[in-house]
Design a protein around this motif. Structure first.
Motif, PDB file in Angstrom:
ATOM      1  N   SER A  97      -7.749  -1.690  -1.785  1.00  0.00           N
ATOM      2  CA  SER A  97      -8.943  -2.453  -1.385  1.00  0.00           C
ATOM      3  C   SER A  97     -10.134  -2.120  -2.273  1.00  0.00           C
ATOM      4  O   SER A  97     -10.847  -3.013  -2.728  1.00  0.00           O
ATOM      5  N   TYR A 143       2.012   1.679  -3.515  1.00  0.00           N
ATOM      6  CA  TYR A 143       0.872   2.060  -4.360  1.00  0.00           C
ATOM      7  C   TYR A 143       0.565   3.551  -4.210  1.00  0.00           C
ATOM      8  O   TYR A 143       0.342   4.241  -5.197  1.00  0.00           O
ATOM      9  N   LYS A 144       0.582   4.051  -2.988  1.00  0.00           N
ATOM     10  CA  LYS A 144       0.325   5.482  -2.760  1.00  0.00           C
ATOM     11  C   LYS A 144       1.395   6.337  -3.420  1.00  0.00           C
ATOM     12  O   LYS A 144       1.098   7.386  -3.986  1.00  0.00           O
ATOM     13  N   GLU A 194       0.819  -1.216   0.000  1.00  0.00           N
ATOM     14  CA  GLU A 194       0.000   0.000   0.000  1.00  0.00           C
ATOM     15  C   GLU A 194       0.853   1.266   0.000  1.00  0.00           C
ATOM     16  O   GLU A 194       0.503   2.251  -0.645  1.00  0.00           O
ATOM     17  N   ASN A 196      -7.985   3.440  -3.295  1.00  0.00           N
ATOM     18  CA  ASN A 196      -6.948   2.609  -2.681  1.00  0.00           C
ATOM     19  C   ASN A 196      -7.024   1.184  -3.234  1.00  0.00           C
ATOM     20  O   ASN A 196      -7.920   0.862  -4.015  1.00  0.00           O
ATOM     21  N   ASN A 235      -4.471   2.146 -12.800  1.00  0.00           N
ATOM     22  CA  ASN A 235      -4.345   1.678 -11.419  1.00  0.00           C
ATOM     23  C   ASN A 235      -4.023   0.184 -11.366  1.00  0.00           C
ATOM     24  O   ASN A 235      -3.231  -0.250 -10.532  1.00  0.00           O
ATOM     25  N   ASN A 240       0.761   5.928  -7.278  1.00  0.00           N
ATOM     26  CA  ASN A 240      -0.553   6.419  -7.675  1.00  0.00           C
ATOM     27  C   ASN A 240      -0.639   7.931  -7.586  1.00  0.00           C
ATOM     28  O   ASN A 240      -1.455   8.546  -8.242  1.00  0.00           O
ATOM     29  N   SER A 280     -10.744   4.225  -8.226  1.00  0.00           N
ATOM     30  CA  SER A 280     -10.637   3.722  -6.860  1.00  0.00           C
ATOM     31  C   SER A 280      -9.550   4.479  -6.109  1.00  0.00           C
ATOM     32  O   SER A 280      -8.485   4.748  -6.653  1.00  0.00           O
TER      33      SER A 280
END
Length: 190
Positions: free
Chosen positions: A129, A90-91, A87, A127, A163, A94, A125
């Motif tokens: 999840s 990803y942040k 995560e 995040n 994404n 992203n 999306s």
């Protein structure tokens, strides 16, 4: 720091990762055509690559391979520490300057009124999840597209291309971080 992959007698993650890499590159190349059939085939390959990367990570952490195809459920089977690493990456990615391409396809029966049901695409999306929940059955949805009967109803298919691509890159790199140089070399030969 990521541990080294734990051995498994029931799952060959070296071959699995080699296959996931091919599904990923094939999926990306198909999406460039931007035709519905190519998008469906590309999304099938991308969904399968996510599933294989997730299952490989689960096994490399010392767990049994799950018999499940739902991406959001597979993701939740990763350890909390590994989820935090994924995560965080990803942040970082992203937030970069990306086009955040979303393919939004409406399908309908050939003789239905094209003015009906003007459904608009959803927002990207926020995040992982949410992304995996939106695409939880990605492989199954797009793989079995031709086995659905046509109907008078509109169907909507969303693929958050950018994404998904970011997530797959992160899953791939995270998987490879579990491997020794020798194992990584083995993958390139398969």
């Amino acid at each position: 720091m990521i541990q080294k992959a734990l051995e498994s007698e029931n799952y060959d993650y070296i071959t699995a990762l080699a296959m996931a890499d091919v599904f990923f590159t094939t999926g990306i190349s198909l999406l460039k055509y931007k035709k519905p059939s190519a998008i469906f085939a590309g999304a099938t390959n991308l969904g399968l690559s996510i599933e294989i990367y997730l299952k490989s990570l689960i096994v490399m952490e010392g767990n049994s391979k799950p018999n499940n195809h739902k991406l959001c459920e597979l993701y939740r089977l990763l350890s909390g520490d590994l989820i935090k690493i994924i995560e965080k990456k990803y942040k970082e990615f992203n937030g970069a300057d990306s086009d955040n391409d979303i393919f939004f396809i409406r399908g309908r029966k050939e003789n239905s009124d094209s003015s009906e049901n003007n459904y608009s695409p959803h927002n990207p999306s926020a995040n992982i999840s949410e992304l995996l929940k939106q695409h939880k059955n990605m492989f199954i949805t797009f793989r079995y597209m031709s086995e659905k009967g046509r109907s008078d109803e509109w169907e909507h298919f969303i693929l958050e291309y950018e994404n998904i691509k970011i997530l797959i890159d992160i899953l791939k790199n995270t998987s490879y971080n579990f491997l020794s140089e020798e194992q990584t070399e083995q993958i390139s030969k398969i």
